[in-house]
Design an enzyme around this catalytic site. Sequence first.
Site, short mmCIF file in Angstrom:
data_model
loop_
_atom_site.label_atom_id
_atom_site.label_comp_id
_atom_site.label_asym_id
_atom_site.label_seq_id
_atom_site.Cartn_x
_atom_site.Cartn_y
_atom_site.Cartn_z
CG ASP A 1 41.07 38.16 33.99
OD1 ASP A 1 41.77 38.81 33.51
OD2 ASP A 1 39.78 38.58 34.30
CG ASN A 2 39.33 38.44 30.18
OD1 ASN A 2 38.63 37.85 31.19
ND2 ASN A 2 39.25 39.73 30.05
CG ASP B 1 26.14 46.14 39.37
OD1 ASP B 1 26.74 45.16 38.79
OD2 ASP B 1 25.38 46.98 38.79
NE ARG C 1 31.10 32.86 29.59
CZ ARG C 1 32.03 33.90 30.04
NH1 ARG C 1 32.17 34.95 29.40
NH2 ARG C 1 32.57 33.79 30.91
P1 AMP Z 1 36.08 41.27 32.96
O1 AMP Z 1 36.71 42.54 32.46
O2 AMP Z 1 34.59 41.20 32.42
O3 AMP Z 1 36.80 40.01 32.58
O4 AMP Z 1 35.85 40.92 34.39
C1 AMP Z 1 37.13 41.35 35.30
C2 AMP Z 1 36.71 40.97 36.76
O5 AMP Z 1 35.70 42.01 37.22
C3 AMP Z 1 36.12 39.46 36.91
O6 AMP Z 1 36.54 39.18 38.13
C4 AMP Z 1 34.66 39.79 36.93
O7 AMP Z 1 33.90 38.84 37.77
C5 AMP Z 1 34.71 41.35 37.64
N1 AMP Z 1 33.23 42.02 37.27
C6 AMP Z 1 33.21 42.78 36.33
N2 AMP Z 1 31.80 43.34 36.18
C7 AMP Z 1 31.61 43.11 37.41
C8 AMP Z 1 30.29 43.55 38.22
N3 AMP Z 1 29.41 44.35 37.46
N4 AMP Z 1 29.95 43.12 39.38
C9 AMP Z 1 30.95 42.35 39.98
N5 AMP Z 1 32.10 41.89 39.33
C10 AMP Z 1 32.42 42.10 38.15
MG MG Z 2 36.56 38.09 32.52
#
Ligand code: AMP
Ligand code: MG
Length: 524
Positions: free
Chosen positions: A261-262, A132, A183
Amino acid sequence: MTTAHQQMPPTAAFRFDNSYARDLPGFYVARRPEVVPGPRLLFLNHSLAAELGLDLAALDTPARAAIFAGNTVPEGAEPLAQAYAGHQFGGFSPQLGDGRALLLGEVIDRQGRRRDIALKGSGRTPFARGGDGKAAVGPMLREVLVGEAMHALGIPTTRALAVAATGEDVYRERVLPGAVLTRVAASHIRIGTFQFVAARGDVDSLRKLAEYTIARHDPALATAPTPQRFLALLRNVVERQAALVAQWMNVGFIHGVMNTDNMTLSGETIDYGPCAFMEAHDPTTVFSSIDHQGRYAFGNQPNIAGWNLARLAETLLPLLSDDTGQAVALATEVLAAFPVQYRRHLLRGQRAKLGLHGPREGEPDDDSGDGDDAALADDWLALLQAGRVDFTLGWRRLADAAAGDEAPLRALFADPRAPDAWLARWRERLANEDAGESDSAQDGPAIAGLERARAMRGVNPIVIARNHRVEEALAAASDNGDLAPFERLLDALRQPYDESPGSAPYAEPAPAAVTAAYQTFCGT
Ligand code: AMP
Ligand code: MG
């Protein structure tokens, strides 16, 4: 009514210079943040704003809220969603990207460092897939607390500049109040950014990204010859990550989602999702409720960092040599140094935590962790683990023991005599060091002990972001709009080495039952 932001553009606060937008077309999609109904500032990091040279005094309260909720795009910003790929829990996704984040641009801070200013939770982007694009108050305030805690501990990290409530609902397992985080990062270049272009076989873009990264994070390499400078970039990233993960391990920090990616090229900790500080020492501790295999367990973090760096090295192969065999040999040699560098950084930190000034006489400072001091540290950790002793308090109470009071340390063990044999070894090592240092020998053992304890209290924190305190603060903010517990906890986390009546409530571990249930709370 005449307000400051009507007289001057609200954007006077930032002086953007957007090198990523300028130099890396093809690595992003331009996108504006979504407008939200009720911006309200929940948190503003004044000291970070000052460090960035931001003129926030030029903005009144509504103008600030509008900027940090994404409703006003400051002048000079060029908001964009970055493209990246990534290995998530071991499986490769060729296209992830900022699904709910936008880089607004870059500013040069007061020390001349280029810093990214980015929003998180600012709406859907072309990379949002099923998401979302939104974020909730709790997880964004968690980024503030854990990031500021890490910063206060001297650990490289992205930092929160602001959190603004959006006035809209976000739908997770339940309905939650929405928020946007601002951030600040040395950059948002991730291993996944390199994987994004490498997966497409686009070597020109790969070279551009590598040159950009060198210019930004390793400018000393910019004049080094090609292709050696790309190997040197890899070497520096490996070194930075070795140092970073060693620091995590020495404070009991568990990132929780060490996907490629992190993991940044800058060496900053990024993306505080299901992260936490470990309480009872146990290398198998996991905090992500979806990490069933323990891939990102506390004790596995150095291995995973090495694995992620190998994925980075793979992307760089075409830049290292035209001869693939040669490229692989070069990269392999750099990667092989990671465990050695990691152990060196870990041991350097552990020596300070143990109250040692340096290596044993005759031992080199860069030993790789196979010597007697490494065994002393390993056995200490094994002792904490066997007794299920709180990691943070175990180290901290060792400082009291150095000052001559062993009772607080012994009280952490079910059997107060459990540390006897280890303490004898440690004291022998300390005495050995003191005998070699004429100053302390002259002052006498009591003074040496007090000075040692003081130094140990400067590297062994008393306050960490304990899970139950973080959850309590986030619940009050999210469920009741009460920010007072969050602010009190933040104050304590900013003085992690100060033991005072005010810090006492934040120093105690959670009751065991709370800890056992904790991982189910984690979410982003
Ligand atoms: P993360 O686990 O936070 O590093 O996110 C992993 C991926 O999922 C990244 O590409 C984020 O941008 C995407 N992502 C996480 N939560 C959302 C969200 N609520 N809406 C859209 N993309 C998301
Ligand atoms: Mg991330």
